[in-house]
Design an enzyme around this catalytic site. Structure first.
Site, PDB file in Angstrom:
ATOM      1  N   CYS A   1      -0.251   4.072   2.365  1.00  0.00           N
ATOM      2  CA  CYS A   1      -0.184   3.983   3.990  1.00  0.00           C
ATOM      3  C   CYS A   1       1.220   3.882   4.332  1.00  0.00           C
ATOM      4  O   CYS A   1       1.716   4.743   5.080  1.00  0.00           O
ATOM      5  CB  CYS A   1      -0.524   2.492   4.307  1.00  0.00           C
ATOM      6  SG  CYS A   1      -2.282   2.233   3.819  1.00  0.00           S
ATOM      7  N   ASP A   2       2.115   3.326   3.601  1.00  0.00           N
ATOM      8  CA  ASP A   2       3.730   3.047   3.967  1.00  0.00           C
ATOM      9  C   ASP A   2       4.414   3.882   3.064  1.00  0.00           C
ATOM     10  O   ASP A   2       5.559   4.069   3.579  1.00  0.00           O
ATOM     11  CB  ASP A   2       3.907   1.598   3.660  1.00  0.00           C
ATOM     12  CG  ASP A   2       3.194   0.602   4.386  1.00  0.00           C
ATOM     13  OD1 ASP A   2       2.412   1.084   5.425  1.00  0.00           O
ATOM     14  OD2 ASP A   2       2.919  -0.578   4.132  1.00  0.00           O
TER      15      ASP A   2
ATOM     16  N   CYS B   1       0.760  -1.144  -0.108  1.00  0.00           N
ATOM     17  CA  CYS B   1      -0.134  -0.030   0.062  1.00  0.00           C
ATOM     18  C   CYS B   1       1.024   1.248  -0.047  1.00  0.00           C
ATOM     19  O   CYS B   1       1.392   1.708   1.088  1.00  0.00           O
ATOM     20  CB  CYS B   1      -0.774   0.176   1.219  1.00  0.00           C
ATOM     21  SG  CYS B   1      -2.004   1.467   1.430  1.00  0.00           S
TER      22      CYS B   1
END
Length: 509
Positions: A340-341, A337
């Site tokens: 997200c990361d 992701c």
């Protein structure tokens, strides 16, 4: 001013819902984040008389805790909870003030019954759409149980701490200093790791269903609603509501809704299902499907549910590359992701595997955060839309490698690079990297079915135009089927179609 006019107006409305006074304890220094935090507190105090602010020294600076007057609730934000965490902050203010949370009473009773000391810390990034679920769940647990505390830590603000604790994916949760789990977790999933999950005996007395839906994504929710509206006994078994939608950030092609986000849509799906008389069984995974007098669905906890018809809507998951090192370095440099990361890899070198739309979109997003992005594509040409390719090639810190095969993810305790093979020459090469984002499409969640129903070589369940599978009484819908297009709106339509097909089958049999 930390809050823009729109957010301030929105916040003002929420602050009217506070039911008691709240004391915010702020630990600030002279750094820019501390300055913004103090400015945010000034804005809050100016908006309502229910909030007072006191300067203290907390375990981390900059940070603040949200408390009832005269009582520490254990809800702490290390960093400024804006972006995706703004809702977490608002809910903390409301719940600490005494406003009742919107969760089932059984969940509240479970939280209040937990004995012992639980100090949770969750590392997040403000651009992570998976993190708020975890933050909000742990905050609520802290509000309801005096033995539980939770600190949300912005990994971009406390970068050294995140690196020293090997945080390479968010959300990453620690309990009493030890790693607890990473990735999206619902409050029920967190509780299942602390208290005993329901065993098979809790399912023993369930009467056979008319329609049993397996999966809680858009197709499953749609199928359950359409079945329940027919007035027939309906159940839904789901590991979590939303499915793959939970990992989707912006949704702009859901007709009649100009823009929404995956977690918001998933919450709406669950809310809508609960409006009907549907037996919802969450945190359950299917293990076996067999047709006897009834169709029997065995769950991983050993329980067996019976139904006259079943609708399979188990969705799909990220496809793995399937090379050495992938499992070993998941959340240790291998990620799926970018939203997200991505922020955890600021200033580092990363690769994106996959040259389709999702891969090239990921590379474009990451190029604005990281030092350099290398795109690895198996085919001789990228598959992404031309407009995305034009944007990609305009970026100065991106390299595109086509016609290459990923051979191995390398590293010791965490990822340090990728080995690949040039398909035309056979030459083996290695790139030193700190992160790899895998974006090579989806694989259907149908392995558990075995030969119970006909599937394609890709594992997709074969259905006819009524949603019927090869096994009479069993229907399927959504991304787990051989539907040519995997879209939310198509999954919802196919869920409705399968429910109507199942109803028609019940009438005729």
């Amino acid at each position: 001013m930390v809050l823009d006019g729109d957010i301030k107006a929105q916040l003002n409305q929420y602050l009217q819902l506070m039911e008691g006074d709240v004391l915010i304890k702020v630990s600030a220094a002279s750094d820019p984040v501390s300055s913004d935090m103090l400015e945010l507190m000034d804005e809050l105090v100016g908006m309502t008389s229910r909030i007072t602010v006191e300067k203290v020294e907390l375990a981390r600076t900059p940070s603040f805790s949200v408390n009832r007057v005269g009582e520490d609730t254990g809800v702490v934000f290390a960093g400024i909870p804006l972006g995706h965490e703004f809702t977490s902050f608002v809910l903390a203010l409301l719940q600490v003030s005494g406003r009742a949370p919107k969760v089932d009473q059984s969940v509240i009773d479970q939280i209040k019954g937990i004995k012992g000391e639980y100090q949770f810390e969750s590392f997040v990034s403000l651009s992570c759409h998976n993190c708020p679920d975890v933050v909000q769940a742990l905050n609520l647990m802290s509000v309801l149980n005096p033995g539980i505390t939770h600190t949300m830590i912005d990994g971009a603000v406390f970068k050294e701490e995140a690196e020293s604790r090997d945080v390479m994916a968010v959300p990453s949760v620690f309990l009493n200093g030890e790693f607890f789990g990473s990735g999206r977790m619902s409050i029920e999933e967190i509780l299942s790791k602390i208290v005993e999950a329901p065993d098979a005996s809790e399912f023993d007395n369930k009467e056979p269903f008319d329609v049993l839906v397996v999966g809680g994504g858009p197709a499953g929710a749609s199928a359950a609603i359409y079945a329940a509206r027919k007035g027939i006994r309906t159940g839904i078994v789901a590991e979590r509501f939303g499915g793959q939608v939970m990992d989707t950030v912006g949704i702009e092609n859901f007709i009649s809704v100009k823009y929404t986000e995956g977690p918001k849509l998933a919450a709406s799906l669950e809310e809508h299902v609960k409006e009907y008389n549907v037996d919802v069984m969450k945190l359950q995974r299917a293990k076996r499907l067999e047709k006897r007098d009834y169709i029997e669905l065995e769950l991983e906890n050993g329980a067996v549910l019976k139904s006259k018809t079943v609708i399979l809507s188990t969705g799909a998951r990220w496809r793995n590359v399937g090379v050495p090192g992938e499992e070993e370095f998941k959340n240790k440099g291998v990620a799926y992701c970018p939203h997200c990361d991505g922020p955890l890899f600021a200033g580092k070198n990363v690769a994106v595997i996959g040259g389709g739309n999702s891969g090239i979109e990921a590379a474009i997003d990451l190029a604005g955060i990281v030092s350099h992005v290398t795109v690895l594509e198996f085919n001789a040409e990228l598959k992404a839309d031309g407009v995305l390719q034009d944007r990609l090639y305009s970026l100065p810190n991106v390299t595109v490698l086509k016609n290459v095969q990923t051979k191995e993810f390398t590293g010791t305790d965490k990822l340090n690079g990728v080995t690949y093979i040039e398909r035309d020459t056979g030459a083996e090469k290695h790139i030193e990297l700190q992160g790899v984002f895998v974006q090579i499409g989806l694989v259907p969640n149908t392995d558990w079915l075995g030969d119970a129903v006909e599937r394609t070589r890709m594992g997709e369940i074969v259905v006819n135009n009524h949603g019927a599978t090869s096994l009479p009484g069993v229907f399927a819908a959504g991304d787990c089927t051989n539907s040519p297009y995997k879209q939310i709106i198509i999954s919802m339509g196919s869920g409705a179609n399968a429910a109507l097909g199942a109803f028609d089958y019940l009438i005729r049999n």
